[in-house]
Each structure stands twice: as structure tokens, then as C-alpha cells.
Design a protein around this motif. Structure first.
Motif, PDB file in Angstrom:
ATOM      1  N   TYR A   7      -1.019  13.016   0.977  1.00  0.00           N
ATOM      2  CA  TYR A   7      -2.322  12.822   1.930  1.00  0.00           C
ATOM      3  C   TYR A   7      -2.861  13.735   2.647  1.00  0.00           C
ATOM      4  O   TYR A   7      -4.139  13.785   2.812  1.00  0.00           O
ATOM      5  CB  TYR A   7      -2.123  11.356   2.532  1.00  0.00           C
ATOM      6  CG  TYR A   7      -1.588  10.366   1.687  1.00  0.00           C
ATOM      7  CD1 TYR A   7      -1.936   9.976   0.510  1.00  0.00           C
ATOM      8  CD2 TYR A   7      -0.684   9.375   2.244  1.00  0.00           C
ATOM      9  CE1 TYR A   7      -1.651   9.047  -0.184  1.00  0.00           C
ATOM     10  CE2 TYR A   7      -0.331   8.076   1.575  1.00  0.00           C
ATOM     11  CZ  TYR A   7      -0.745   8.039   0.227  1.00  0.00           C
ATOM     12  OH  TYR A   7      -0.494   6.987  -0.366  1.00  0.00           O
ATOM     13  N   GLN A  45      -3.684   3.353  -2.002  1.00  0.00           N
ATOM     14  CA  GLN A  45      -2.763   3.545  -0.900  1.00  0.00           C
ATOM     15  C   GLN A  45      -3.208   4.729   0.151  1.00  0.00           C
ATOM     16  O   GLN A  45      -3.173   4.521   1.593  1.00  0.00           O
ATOM     17  CB  GLN A  45      -1.535   4.550  -1.715  1.00  0.00           C
ATOM     18  CG  GLN A  45      -0.811   3.727  -2.619  1.00  0.00           C
ATOM     19  CD  GLN A  45      -0.006   2.315  -1.930  1.00  0.00           C
ATOM     20  OE1 GLN A  45       0.582   2.240  -1.350  1.00  0.00           O
ATOM     21  NE2 GLN A  45      -0.787   1.138  -2.626  1.00  0.00           N
ATOM     22  N   GLN A  60       5.452  11.525   3.536  1.00  0.00           N
ATOM     23  CA  GLN A  60       4.555  10.982   2.639  1.00  0.00           C
ATOM     24  C   GLN A  60       4.759   9.414   2.622  1.00  0.00           C
ATOM     25  O   GLN A  60       6.121   9.337   2.338  1.00  0.00           O
ATOM     26  CB  GLN A  60       4.590  11.693   1.228  1.00  0.00           C
ATOM     27  CG  GLN A  60       3.713  11.059   0.354  1.00  0.00           C
ATOM     28  CD  GLN A  60       2.138  11.293   0.644  1.00  0.00           C
ATOM     29  OE1 GLN A  60       1.802  12.145   1.120  1.00  0.00           O
ATOM     30  NE2 GLN A  60       1.309  10.299   0.414  1.00  0.00           N
ATOM     31  N   GLU A  61       4.185   8.557   2.669  1.00  0.00           N
ATOM     32  CA  GLU A  61       4.321   7.019   2.632  1.00  0.00           C
ATOM     33  C   GLU A  61       4.519   6.843   1.138  1.00  0.00           C
ATOM     34  O   GLU A  61       3.668   7.371   0.394  1.00  0.00           O
ATOM     35  CB  GLU A  61       3.061   6.266   3.177  1.00  0.00           C
ATOM     36  CG  GLU A  61       2.852   6.441   4.863  1.00  0.00           C
ATOM     37  CD  GLU A  61       1.898   7.634   5.047  1.00  0.00           C
ATOM     38  OE1 GLU A  61       1.165   8.292   3.872  1.00  0.00           O
ATOM     39  OE2 GLU A  61       1.712   7.930   6.114  1.00  0.00           O
ATOM     40  N   LYS A  62       5.306   5.996   0.651  1.00  0.00           N
ATOM     41  CA  LYS A  62       5.652   5.680  -0.437  1.00  0.00           C
ATOM     42  C   LYS A  62       4.659   4.491  -1.006  1.00  0.00           C
ATOM     43  O   LYS A  62       4.087   3.870  -0.083  1.00  0.00           O
ATOM     44  CB  LYS A  62       7.057   5.298  -0.936  1.00  0.00           C
ATOM     45  CG  LYS A  62       7.858   6.238  -0.510  1.00  0.00           C
ATOM     46  CD  LYS A  62       8.002   7.419  -1.563  1.00  0.00           C
ATOM     47  CE  LYS A  62       8.955   8.431  -1.288  1.00  0.00           C
ATOM     48  NZ  LYS A  62       8.838   9.682  -1.825  1.00  0.00           N
ATOM     49  N   SER A  63       4.267   4.687  -2.225  1.00  0.00           N
ATOM     50  CA  SER A  63       3.291   3.541  -2.680  1.00  0.00           C
ATOM     51  C   SER A  63       3.972   2.154  -2.569  1.00  0.00           C
ATOM     52  O   SER A  63       5.188   2.076  -2.989  1.00  0.00           O
ATOM     53  CB  SER A  63       2.891   3.781  -4.115  1.00  0.00           C
ATOM     54  OG  SER A  63       2.382   3.080  -4.791  1.00  0.00           O
ATOM     55  N   THR A  64       3.080   1.178  -2.269  1.00  0.00           N
ATOM     56  CA  THR A  64       3.608  -0.276  -2.272  1.00  0.00           C
ATOM     57  C   THR A  64       2.807  -0.901  -3.512  1.00  0.00           C
ATOM     58  O   THR A  64       2.914  -2.080  -3.678  1.00  0.00           O
ATOM     59  CB  THR A  64       3.091  -0.759  -1.261  1.00  0.00           C
ATOM     60  OG1 THR A  64       1.710  -0.930  -0.710  1.00  0.00           O
ATOM     61  CG2 THR A  64       3.764  -0.409   0.152  1.00  0.00           C
ATOM     62  N   ASN A  70       4.540   9.185  -4.969  1.00  0.00           N
ATOM     63  CA  ASN A  70       5.855   9.072  -4.722  1.00  0.00           C
ATOM     64  C   ASN A  70       6.760  10.568  -4.996  1.00  0.00           C
ATOM     65  O   ASN A  70       7.853  10.443  -4.527  1.00  0.00           O
ATOM     66  CB  ASN A  70       6.538   8.024  -5.681  1.00  0.00           C
ATOM     67  CG  ASN A  70       6.243   6.645  -5.105  1.00  0.00           C
ATOM     68  OD1 ASN A  70       5.625   6.428  -3.983  1.00  0.00           O
ATOM     69  ND2 ASN A  70       6.171   5.750  -5.911  1.00  0.00           N
ATOM     70  N   LYS A 111      -5.189   3.294   3.483  1.00  0.00           N
ATOM     71  CA  LYS A 111      -4.643   2.671   4.438  1.00  0.00           C
ATOM     72  C   LYS A 111      -4.524   3.285   5.830  1.00  0.00           C
ATOM     73  O   LYS A 111      -4.783   2.504   6.939  1.00  0.00           O
ATOM     74  CB  LYS A 111      -3.283   2.165   3.942  1.00  0.00           C
ATOM     75  CG  LYS A 111      -3.200   1.116   2.877  1.00  0.00           C
ATOM     76  CD  LYS A 111      -1.879   0.801   2.460  1.00  0.00           C
ATOM     77  CE  LYS A 111      -1.824  -0.045   1.340  1.00  0.00           C
ATOM     78  NZ  LYS A 111      -0.289  -0.532   0.962  1.00  0.00           N
ATOM     79  N   LYS A 112      -4.262   4.553   5.779  1.00  0.00           N
ATOM     80  CA  LYS A 112      -4.064   5.064   7.128  1.00  0.00           C
ATOM     81  C   LYS A 112      -5.161   6.421   7.240  1.00  0.00           C
ATOM     82  O   LYS A 112      -5.152   7.224   7.997  1.00  0.00           O
ATOM     83  CB  LYS A 112      -2.699   5.729   7.274  1.00  0.00           C
ATOM     84  CG  LYS A 112      -1.634   4.581   7.413  1.00  0.00           C
ATOM     85  CD  LYS A 112      -0.344   5.050   7.987  1.00  0.00           C
ATOM     86  CE  LYS A 112       0.720   3.894   7.827  1.00  0.00           C
ATOM     87  NZ  LYS A 112       1.974   4.331   8.092  1.00  0.00           N
ATOM     88  N   HIS A 119      -5.281   9.309  10.029  1.00  0.00           N
ATOM     89  CA  HIS A 119      -5.182  10.586   9.740  1.00  0.00           C
ATOM     90  C   HIS A 119      -6.459  11.324   9.924  1.00  0.00           C
ATOM     91  O   HIS A 119      -6.097  12.774  10.237  1.00  0.00           O
ATOM     92  CB  HIS A 119      -5.182  10.822   7.820  1.00  0.00           C
ATOM     93  CG  HIS A 119      -3.824  10.053   7.592  1.00  0.00           C
ATOM     94  ND1 HIS A 119      -3.408   9.706   6.245  1.00  0.00           N
ATOM     95  CD2 HIS A 119      -2.558   9.441   8.258  1.00  0.00           C
ATOM     96  CE1 HIS A 119      -2.235   9.417   6.036  1.00  0.00           C
ATOM     97  NE2 HIS A 119      -1.970   9.087   7.241  1.00  0.00           N
TER      98      HIS A 119
END
Length: 187
Positions: free
Chosen positions: A77, A105, A46-50, A58, A108-109, A113
Motif C-alpha cells: 500500500y 482492501q 502490510q495489512e493482510k487481505s480480509t 498477502n 480501508k486505511k 495513509h
């Protein structure tokens, strides 16, 4: 000496004794296909939140949330992608407004996905006007860039909505979250 009982084994309901009601009806996904997809993607990081410290994002890979099909903590996600694209399966749209607590968030991808999903779930997104929003109650928890870019207040044509309607029911069912953590299909 008397030992305390442990919860090493839990009786978790199964499809056979607690079947899904409305499997594949309206907004319900086909339970078996969903479980298979999530299982195939359990190793996805899982990508972390920016943006901000969003616990929903997170906490997705915390030890207590691994292996669960659905969880109120740690939104992955992979789960949301499957549910989102399943909902839009077979629909032809020109305009799509998407409201999600962590849209900043998640979007973005999203199209990358989408490629991991069955082709029947793919959207012809280049030919659509798609706007992502964060519901108004959730917006102050985001950084200023997200507050301006994803606000319902600054986008023409969306009216006086707050984007919170889907959230209103959660307040009443949050107290049962612990009892449904390892839920079966009927829950």
C-alpha cells in the motif's frame, strides 16, 4: 573441484547510468522523492487481505520482495498510496471514481495513509464524491460482499465500463518481469 559461480553480486543500474526518462512528467513521480518515501516506510507492516487470498496483498512482505522499490508481486500500500496521491496532486475534483484490483482492501486505511504523505499531496476528500471499484475481470476472485459493493454494474453514473483498460497492457510485458525485478530508474 570446480565451484559453480554464484549470483551474490548483481550489477543493478543506477540513476547516473540509467536515468529516469520523464522524471516528474505527466504521471511519472519525482523518482528521488518516491525512493525516499518508500525507504522511510520499509518497516510498515502490510495489512493482510480480509477478502480472499489476494497474492498481490498477502505476498507484500515476503522475503524476496523486501527492499524493492517496485515489484509485480506483493503490492504494498505504501507504494500505491504515494503513486495515487502524486497523480492527483494539485487537482480539484468533485467526483472521483477509483478502479483498482484490490480496492476493497486498499481503501480501508487510505485516508490514514494519506496523512503520512507530504501535505501537498493531500486531497480534500470529505468534500468529494468518491467511489471505489474493482475491475470486472478481477471481481470474481473476491468474496460476495466485495462483488456487490465494488462492482461497476451496480453504481449509477459510471456507464458500461469494465475498469480493465489499465490492465490490458500488462499481458504483453509480463514476460519481462524477472529481468526488471531489480530495475533501475530508466526501466
Amino acid at each position: 573441484m570446480r565451484l559453480k559461480p554464484t549470483l551474490a553480486h548483481r550489477d543493478v543500474s543506477k540513476d547516473k547510468v540509467d536515468p529516469s526518462l520523464g522524471d516528474r512528467w505527466a504521471y511519472f513521480v519525482k523518482h528521488k522523492d518516491y525512493k525516499t518515501y518508500v525507504k522511510e516506510h520499509t518497516s510498515a507492516v502490510q495489512e493482510k487481505s480480509t477478502c480472499a487470498l489476494h497474492n498481490a496483498v498477502n505476498m507484500a512482505d515476503t522475503k524476496s520482495n523486501r527492499g524493492l522499490v517496485t515489484t509485480g508481486k506483493g503490492e504494498r500500500y505504501v507504494n500505491m498510496d504515494y503513486l495515487f496521491f502524486s497523480t492527483l496532486r494539485g487537482i480539484s475534483l468533485d467526483v472521483l471514481n477509483i478502479s483498482y484490483d484490490i480496492a476493497c482492501q486498499w481503501h480501508k486505511k487510505l485516508w490514514v495513509h494519506m496523512d503520512s504523505l507530504p501535505s501537498a499531496m493531500h486531497l480534500n476528500h470529505p468534500n468529494m464524491a468518491i467511489t471505489f471499484f474493482i475491475p470486472k475481470f478481477h471481481l470474481p476472485a473476491h468474496i460476495m460482499e466485495c462483488q456487490t459493493h465494488f462492482s461497476w454494474n451496480f453504481i449509477p453514473g459510471v456507464g458500461w465500463t469494465d475498469g480493465e483498460a489499465p490492465e490490458r497492457g500488462w499481458a504483453n510485458i509480463n514476460p519481462i518481469a524477472l529481468s526488471t525485478k531489480e530495475m533501475g530508474p530508466g526501466a
